[in-house]
Design an enzyme around this catalytic site. Structure first.
Site, mmCIF file in Angstrom:
data_model
loop_
_atom_site.group_PDB
_atom_site.id
_atom_site.type_symbol
_atom_site.label_atom_id
_atom_site.label_comp_id
_atom_site.label_asym_id
_atom_site.label_seq_id
_atom_site.Cartn_x
_atom_site.Cartn_y
_atom_site.Cartn_z
ATOM 1 N N ASN A 7 -10.510 28.771 12.415
ATOM 2 C CA ASN A 7 -10.022 30.143 12.534
ATOM 3 C C ASN A 7 -9.610 30.576 11.127
ATOM 4 O O ASN A 7 -8.619 30.080 10.581
ATOM 5 C CB ASN A 7 -8.831 30.214 13.497
ATOM 6 C CG ASN A 7 -8.255 31.615 13.621
ATOM 7 O OD1 ASN A 7 -8.179 32.360 12.651
ATOM 8 N ND2 ASN A 7 -7.836 31.983 14.822
ATOM 9 N N GLU A 34 -11.764 34.658 14.499
ATOM 10 C CA GLU A 34 -10.887 35.705 13.964
ATOM 11 C C GLU A 34 -11.442 36.255 12.647
ATOM 12 O O GLU A 34 -10.771 36.314 11.629
ATOM 13 C CB GLU A 34 -9.446 35.195 13.804
ATOM 14 C CG GLU A 34 -8.447 36.310 14.018
ATOM 15 C CD GLU A 34 -6.995 35.847 14.151
ATOM 16 O OE1 GLU A 34 -6.133 36.732 14.205
ATOM 17 O OE2 GLU A 34 -6.743 34.627 14.218
ATOM 18 N N ASP A 145 -10.781 28.087 18.457
ATOM 19 C CA ASP A 145 -9.331 28.219 18.555
ATOM 20 C C ASP A 145 -9.026 28.509 20.013
ATOM 21 O O ASP A 145 -9.246 29.607 20.496
ATOM 22 C CB ASP A 145 -8.858 29.358 17.647
ATOM 23 C CG ASP A 145 -7.380 29.670 17.817
ATOM 24 O OD1 ASP A 145 -6.699 28.961 18.587
ATOM 25 O OD2 ASP A 145 -6.907 30.638 17.197
ATOM 26 N N ASN A 147 -6.034 28.355 21.467
ATOM 27 C CA ASN A 147 -4.683 28.862 21.719
ATOM 28 C C ASN A 147 -4.004 28.112 22.864
ATOM 29 O O ASN A 147 -3.209 28.670 23.625
ATOM 30 C CB ASN A 147 -4.697 30.370 21.980
ATOM 31 C CG ASN A 147 -4.589 31.174 20.693
ATOM 32 O OD1 ASN A 147 -3.702 30.934 19.887
ATOM 33 N ND2 ASN A 147 -5.504 32.110 20.503
ATOM 34 N N ASP A 214 -6.772 24.002 17.886
ATOM 35 C CA ASP A 214 -8.192 24.129 17.535
ATOM 36 C C ASP A 214 -8.899 22.851 17.973
ATOM 37 O O ASP A 214 -8.523 21.753 17.549
ATOM 38 C CB ASP A 214 -8.341 24.345 16.032
ATOM 39 C CG ASP A 214 -7.593 25.583 15.565
ATOM 40 O OD1 ASP A 214 -8.172 26.674 15.585
ATOM 41 O OD2 ASP A 214 -6.395 25.439 15.204
ATOM 42 N N ASP A 243 -3.816 30.440 8.487
ATOM 43 C CA ASP A 243 -2.765 29.621 9.084
ATOM 44 C C ASP A 243 -3.332 28.447 9.877
ATOM 45 O O ASP A 243 -2.581 27.600 10.358
ATOM 46 C CB ASP A 243 -1.810 30.458 9.943
ATOM 47 C CG ASP A 243 -2.508 31.448 10.848
ATOM 48 O OD1 ASP A 243 -3.749 31.571 10.796
ATOM 49 O OD2 ASP A 243 -1.812 32.134 11.625
ATOM 50 N N HIS A 244 -4.658 28.392 10.006
ATOM 51 C CA HIS A 244 -5.342 27.279 10.667
ATOM 52 C C HIS A 244 -6.068 26.420 9.633
ATOM 53 O O HIS A 244 -6.472 26.909 8.577
ATOM 54 C CB HIS A 244 -6.396 27.788 11.652
ATOM 55 C CG HIS A 244 -5.855 28.555 12.799
ATOM 56 N ND1 HIS A 244 -5.805 28.066 14.087
ATOM 57 C CD2 HIS A 244 -5.352 29.818 12.877
ATOM 58 C CE1 HIS A 244 -5.303 28.978 14.893
ATOM 59 N NE2 HIS A 244 -5.021 30.049 14.179
#
Length: 253
Positions: A7, A34, A145, A147, A214, A243-244
């Site tokens: 991501n 994303e 991802d 989530n 992930d 941030d991933h």
């Protein structure tokens, strides 16, 4: 075969990171989530200059998924068939007989919210579609991802928010495993508190306060040949990172 998921939290911002990572790691396929860009803004020329092909399913500002591959993908599918959805969250293609499904799963915002109900409906539709996909293509990778942190060990003890770790979300993850898929990361011994996402705030990455959300799930024929699966934290240490971090799986030919 080496397949990775990442991501990137805006492909425009993170494109230099992606290009450098491709050059350094040479995956057969890289699944991106994303993108946050429309198809007309996708940086196809820059990616093709590295020797990679790309298929993508984007939209302005939010969501968006892509698969970058060394060889062209066949039988490309956009979105979950039969599931009405304006959000661009799924793309799939076949590479060397392996069906690669790249997904950006809904966040859900908060348990009990309208966005959480959408997340659960989306997961149900995805699971039903993948059941048919697996019947048609036994070699399948579900990358993305999710989530969802599927177990307690996949969330830092300081994580206090119920979203990503709730019982309904974890049950939906188990339903995917129930199709005959295997969490590639858990095929191998891993360090404690191994995560793939860390908040930008409160020095979360430095303190390793994160979540493992992930994932790469493999069908049985691929799980049997899986030789490695790991999180590559290197890009998370760069300036202006996603941030991933990428998660990589290696499958023997």
């Amino acid at each position: 075969m080496k397949i990775a998921t990442w991501n990137v939290n805006s492909l425009k911002v993170r494109l230099p990171h992606v290009l450098d990572w491709l050059a350094a790691n040479q995956p057969d396929a890289l699944c991106l989530q994303e993108l946050k860009c429309e198809n007309k803004a996708f940086p196809l020329a820059e990616i093709e200059a590295t020797g990679y092909q790309a298929v993508f399913n984007g939209q302005k500002t939010y969501n968006g998924v892509a698969i970058l591959s060394k060889k062209p993908l066949a039988d490309v599918t956009l979105d979950i068939p039969g599931f009405a959805d304006e959000q661009k969250r799924i793309i799939a293609g076949t590479l060397g007989g392996v069906r690669i499904v790249c997904g950006y799963f809904p966040n859900g915002q908060a348990v009990g919210s309208d966005k959480f109900a959408y997340k659960m409906a989306w997961l149900e539709a995805l699971t039903a579609w993948l059941k048919a996909e697996l019947a048609a293509t036994p070699q399948l990778v579900l990358a993305g991802d999710y989530n969802v942190a599927p177990e307690d060990r996949d969330a830092h003890p300081d994580w206090k928010d119920e979203i990503h770790v709730s019982v309904p979300e974890r049950d939906a993850f188990k339903a995917l495993l129930g199709l005959g898929l295997t969490d590639a990361f858990r095929l191998f011994e891993q360090d404690e508190r191994s995560f793939s996402w860390w908040d930008y705030r409160m020095m979360a990455f430095r303190r390793n306060v994160g979540l493992r959300i992930d994932h790469l799930l493999l069908s049985a024929p691929l799980a049997e040949k899986c030789s490695a699966c790991f999180v590559d934290k290197t890009p998370r240490k760069l300036e202006r990172p996603s941030d991933h971090a990428p998660v990589v799986v290696e499958i023997a030919s």
